[in-house]
Motif scaffolding. Structure first.
Motif, PDB file in Angstrom:
ATOM      1  N   SER A   2       0.835  -1.200   0.000  1.00 45.68           N
ATOM      2  CA  SER A   2       0.000   0.000   0.000  1.00 45.68           C
ATOM      3  C   SER A   2       0.865   1.243   0.000  1.00 45.68           C
ATOM      4  O   SER A   2       1.952   1.247   0.592  1.00 45.68           O
ATOM      5  CB  SER A   2      -0.909   0.013   1.226  1.00 45.68           C
ATOM      6  OG  SER A   2      -1.793  -1.076   1.177  1.00 45.68           O
ATOM      7  N   ILE A   4       2.497   4.773   0.883  1.00 46.89           N
ATOM      8  CA  ILE A   4       2.719   5.648   2.027  1.00 46.89           C
ATOM      9  C   ILE A   4       3.017   7.006   1.427  1.00 46.89           C
ATOM     10  O   ILE A   4       3.984   7.169   0.685  1.00 46.89           O
ATOM     11  CB  ILE A   4       3.890   5.167   2.897  1.00 46.89           C
ATOM     12  CG1 ILE A   4       3.574   3.784   3.471  1.00 46.89           C
ATOM     13  CG2 ILE A   4       4.181   6.170   4.003  1.00 46.89           C
ATOM     14  CD1 ILE A   4       4.706   3.140   4.207  1.00 46.89           C
ATOM     15  N   HIS A 120      -5.985   8.399  -1.346  1.00 45.66           N
ATOM     16  CA  HIS A 120      -5.495   8.393   0.043  1.00 45.66           C
ATOM     17  C   HIS A 120      -6.325   7.452   0.909  1.00 45.66           C
ATOM     18  O   HIS A 120      -5.789   6.710   1.728  1.00 45.66           O
ATOM     19  CB  HIS A 120      -5.564   9.804   0.634  1.00 45.66           C
ATOM     20  CG  HIS A 120      -4.380  10.641   0.306  1.00 45.66           C
ATOM     21  ND1 HIS A 120      -3.274  10.719   1.113  1.00 45.66           N
ATOM     22  CD2 HIS A 120      -4.124  11.459  -0.747  1.00 45.66           C
ATOM     23  CE1 HIS A 120      -2.388  11.539   0.584  1.00 45.66           C
ATOM     24  NE2 HIS A 120      -2.884  12.005  -0.559  1.00 45.66           N
ATOM     25  N   ARG A 121      -7.632   7.523   0.762  1.00 43.35           N
ATOM     26  CA  ARG A 121      -8.528   6.746   1.617  1.00 43.35           C
ATOM     27  C   ARG A 121      -8.400   5.248   1.361  1.00 43.35           C
ATOM     28  O   ARG A 121      -8.362   4.449   2.296  1.00 43.35           O
ATOM     29  CB  ARG A 121      -9.974   7.215   1.386  1.00 43.35           C
ATOM     30  CG  ARG A 121     -10.995   6.578   2.299  1.00 43.35           C
ATOM     31  CD  ARG A 121     -12.376   7.160   2.046  1.00 43.35           C
ATOM     32  NE  ARG A 121     -12.812   7.078   0.657  1.00 43.35           N
ATOM     33  CZ  ARG A 121     -13.204   5.966   0.047  1.00 43.35           C
ATOM     34  NH1 ARG A 121     -13.226   4.824   0.687  1.00 43.35           N
ATOM     35  NH2 ARG A 121     -13.585   5.997  -1.222  1.00 43.35           N
ATOM     36  N   LYS A 123      -5.831   3.503  -0.211  1.00 39.10           N
ATOM     37  CA  LYS A 123      -4.479   2.954  -0.038  1.00 39.10           C
ATOM     38  C   LYS A 123      -4.302   1.627  -0.798  1.00 39.10           C
ATOM     39  O   LYS A 123      -3.914   0.613  -0.222  1.00 39.10           O
ATOM     40  CB  LYS A 123      -4.154   2.768   1.440  1.00 39.10           C
ATOM     41  CG  LYS A 123      -4.121   4.055   2.232  1.00 39.10           C
ATOM     42  CD  LYS A 123      -3.778   3.773   3.676  1.00 39.10           C
ATOM     43  CE  LYS A 123      -3.563   5.005   4.490  1.00 39.10           C
ATOM     44  NZ  LYS A 123      -4.664   5.904   4.625  1.00 39.10           N
ATOM     45  N   GLN A 159       2.927   5.734  -8.618  1.00 38.04           N
ATOM     46  CA  GLN A 159       1.635   6.248  -8.155  1.00 38.04           C
ATOM     47  C   GLN A 159       0.778   6.591  -9.369  1.00 38.04           C
ATOM     48  O   GLN A 159       0.500   7.750  -9.648  1.00 38.04           O
ATOM     49  CB  GLN A 159       1.841   7.475  -7.252  1.00 38.04           C
ATOM     50  CG  GLN A 159       2.485   7.155  -5.937  1.00 38.04           C
ATOM     51  CD  GLN A 159       1.620   6.237  -5.079  1.00 38.04           C
ATOM     52  OE1 GLN A 159       0.422   6.102  -5.273  1.00 38.04           O
ATOM     53  NE2 GLN A 159       2.232   5.600  -4.120  1.00 38.04           N
ATOM     54  N   GLY A 180       0.445  12.186  -2.995  1.00 33.24           N
ATOM     55  CA  GLY A 180      -0.863  11.668  -3.385  1.00 33.24           C
ATOM     56  C   GLY A 180      -1.759  12.681  -4.060  1.00 33.24           C
ATOM     57  O   GLY A 180      -2.980  12.538  -4.062  1.00 33.24           O
TER      58      GLY A 180
END
Length: 193
Positions: A2, A4, A120-121, A123, A159, A180
């Motif tokens: 996940s 970071i 973000h939520r 992950k 990402q 992010g």
């Protein structure tokens, strides 16, 4: 693995592209255990001008808890207040909005920044996919609808996410920075700061 994410910058900005010309600027700050995103976007689209101010509060899980949105156009000034209990139930201008049940994010048509919220939520690990329905606010009239959308993280460790919004027959690959935030939203916006 996940993602970071690095700390959010104090500010970020995007230039609109293709469908509209204009600019978005946002300022980030802490709000309790969560975050606050306060910004503005302005544009010319199909010969019409509009601007949208927003003040969005997110909890520690990155779920949207409150969004105050003000839109200005030749038709006048409109305001919409969206509030969530953090468990997927919403109120729009103080009235229950069951059509939004199960949404955890607000997505502003006027904003590239709000595509950071589900990333973000959720992950997501590489190759993972998730639905991320959102309370979608239109730019011109601030109409609030449910928008079904999906994010799939690419497998290259970067990402990047395959994004789809079937209601608009729209799909693209979104690129994000270490914090992010969207860097490239093809046909919509490009990060400039």
């Amino acid at each position: 693995m996940s993602p970071i994410f690095a700390e959010l910058p104090a500010t970020a900005a995007w230039a609109h592209e293709s469908v509209r010309s204009g600019f978005e600027v946002v300022y980030f700050s802490r709000s309790g255990n969560g975050f606050r995103a306060a910004g503005m976007t302005t544009a010319v689209e199909d010969g019409r001008t509009w601007s949208v101010d927003y003040d969005i509060t997110l909890d520690e899980t990155w779920a949207t808890r409150r969004a105050l949105v003000t839109g200005r156009s030749a038709a006048g000034v409109r305001t919409a207040l969206l509030e969530s209990d953090g468990e997927g139930r919403w109120f729009v201008d103080g009235e229950p909005a069951p059509r939004l049940d199960g949404c955890f994010d607000v997505d502003l048509e006027a904003s590239a920044m709000t595509n950071a919220f589900p990333v973000h939520r959720l992950k997501l690990a590489p190759a993972a996919r998730s639905a991320a329905p959102a309370a979608y606010v239109r730019a011109l009239d601030l109409t609030v609808d449910r928008l079904e959308q999906e994010y799939t993280r690419t497998t290259d460790g970067e990402q990047r996410y395959a994004y789809a919004a079937p209601a608009f027959a729209f799909a693209c690959e979104l690129s994000y920075d270490d914090s992010g935030l969207v860097v490239s939203y093809p046909g919509i916006a490009t990060r400039v700061v």
